[in-house]
Design an enzyme around this catalytic site. Structure first.
Site, PDB file in Angstrom:
ATOM      1  N   HIS A   1      -2.393  -1.403  -7.319  1.00  0.00           N
ATOM      2  CA  HIS A   1      -1.385  -0.863  -8.220  1.00  0.00           C
ATOM      3  C   HIS A   1      -1.639   0.645  -8.289  1.00  0.00           C
ATOM      4  O   HIS A   1      -2.736   1.106  -7.952  1.00  0.00           O
ATOM      5  CB  HIS A   1      -1.497  -1.494  -9.614  1.00  0.00           C
ATOM      6  CG  HIS A   1      -1.136  -2.950  -9.615  1.00  0.00           C
ATOM      7  ND1 HIS A   1      -2.063  -3.945  -9.756  1.00  0.00           N
ATOM      8  CD2 HIS A   1       0.057  -3.563  -9.465  1.00  0.00           C
ATOM      9  CE1 HIS A   1      -1.453  -5.123  -9.694  1.00  0.00           C
ATOM     10  NE2 HIS A   1      -0.158  -4.910  -9.515  1.00  0.00           N
TER      11      HIS A   1
ATOM     12  N   ASP B   1      -4.672   1.249 -10.193  1.00  0.00           N
ATOM     13  CA  ASP B   1      -5.918   0.772  -9.563  1.00  0.00           C
ATOM     14  C   ASP B   1      -6.473   1.880  -8.672  1.00  0.00           C
ATOM     15  O   ASP B   1      -7.682   1.973  -8.444  1.00  0.00           O
ATOM     16  CB  ASP B   1      -5.666  -0.432  -8.631  1.00  0.00           C
ATOM     17  CG  ASP B   1      -5.256  -1.695  -9.357  1.00  0.00           C
ATOM     18  OD1 ASP B   1      -5.793  -1.970 -10.440  1.00  0.00           O
ATOM     19  OD2 ASP B   1      -4.398  -2.430  -8.808  1.00  0.00           O
TER      20      ASP B   1
END
Ligand code: XUL
Ligand code: MN
Length: 342
Positions: A49, A52
């Site tokens: 993501h 992330d």
């Protein structure tokens, strides 16, 4: 049928065990420990993501620097970023949807954050942007206009395509959770949206097994459908025990036959030969200790590879002849026999 496979997972697949009803049950592995595990367990790709990959509250200059460091770390470890996905669903701004929100400010935020995800993807060396439309749906049917929602999907994807002429957009569809009812809930819906965009050749699909099951569909048949359109650019293999919340269980651990059917269609049509990853999206059981909380990843990979062996043991001429004679009882028994080692 002789392809080889590259596997990936996302950092969120190594999880602290929290669920909506309780606290975390394990301490965290650091990001570096997760990457070390990926290398040790033979994974080649990491799914991200946006947040992330990088702290998205950084300035753009700071973001570029942090991403250059991450890219170097991945390169040094022999890992690749498979995709980047904007995590739009956790921001207070988009609790009621991003690009389908009724609120123009939320739509603006969703688009700006998604364009930033495109930049993050490019900095990490991938051309894949994955969209899971988490909050693009309704709890109350009249809360949003479904015709306008479909139009907004097209406008949003067009804006992503226009921002970067090299980016590819992969829709990961799911029929519900967190919404009661999601807009564009299946592969077919998203391919219909793709056909209305400015460049359908850059819009494809990532199919998650559990999402298809939640839609009452057979994941292998969803995969076959996308393969027929040349659109299966990613998978999230996992398993699901009936119609309930999205369980993200270890691949093959609920229904080995359903897992076999997915591997059969992927292997038959050389999935992976254009660089597609065998992606996992799985979480270990909540009660696992930290020591045992990585096994779901290696076990899913092992299950996939064992099923590749089983698929390749199948005699296509036997399958064809049983199809021709409509002897589906025998065909069922033939496949089950292979799975049972007979
Ligand atoms: C949610 C889900 C997501 C996507 C990436 O069900 O599958 O984790 O895979 O955003
Ligand atoms: Mn997924």
């Amino acid at each position: 049928m002789a392809g080889t496979y590259r596997f990936s997972f996302g950092p969120w697949n190594i999880h602290e065990g929290a669920d909506p009803f309780g606290p975390t049950v394990r301490s965290s592995f650091s990001f570096k420990e997760k990457l070390d595990f990926a290398v040790k367990a033979g994974f080649a790709g990491i799914q991200f993501h946006d947040d992330d990959a990088v702290d998205i509250t950084l300035s753009l200059a700071e973001q570029d620097k942090a991403l250059a460091e991450l890219k170097k770390m991945l390169d040094d470890m022999g890992l690749e970023a498979e995709f980047v996905a904007p995590r739009l669903w956790e921001n207070p701004m988009t609790v009621d949807g991003g690009w389908t929100s009724n609120d123009p400010a939320a739509r603006k935020y969703a688009l700006e954050r998604s364009l930033r995800s495109v930049e993050i993807a490019r900095a990490l060396g991938t051309d894949r942007l994955v969209l899971w439309p988490a909050r693009e749906g309704t709890y109350c049917r009249e809360a949003k206009d479904p015709k306008v929602a479909a139009d907004r999907f097209v406008e949003y994807v067009n804006a992503l395509l226009a921002h970067d002429k090299g980016i590819r957009v992969l829709g990961e569809m799911k029929p519900n959770e967190p919404m009661d009812s999601a807009f564009v809930p299946t592969t077919g819906h998203f391919l219909a949206i793709a056909s209305r965009t400015s460049d359908p050749s850059r819009v494809g699909i990532l199919i998650e097994s559990a999402h298809a099951i939640l839609a009452g569909l057979e994941p292998s048949e969803e995969m076959g459908f996308a393969l027929s359109f040349g659109k299966l650019w990613g998978v999230h293999l996992n398993d699901q025990n009936g119609l309930k919340f999205d369980e993200d269980k270890t691949f093959g651990m609920v229904n080995i036959r359903r897992a076999f059917s997915q591997v059969y269609v992927l292997d038959k049509y050389n999935y992976g030969s254009n660089g597609e990853y065998v992606g996992l999206d799985i979480k270990t059981m909540r009660t696992q200790t930290k020591d045992n909380s990585l096994k779901h990843l290696s076990n899913s990979k092992r299950c996939f590879l064992a099923l590749v062996e089983k698929v390749r043991q199948c005699d296509e001429s036997v399958i064809e002849s049983l199809r021709a004679s409509h002897d589906y009882e025998e065909l069922d028994a033939y496949i089950t026999g292979i799975l049972l080692g007979g």
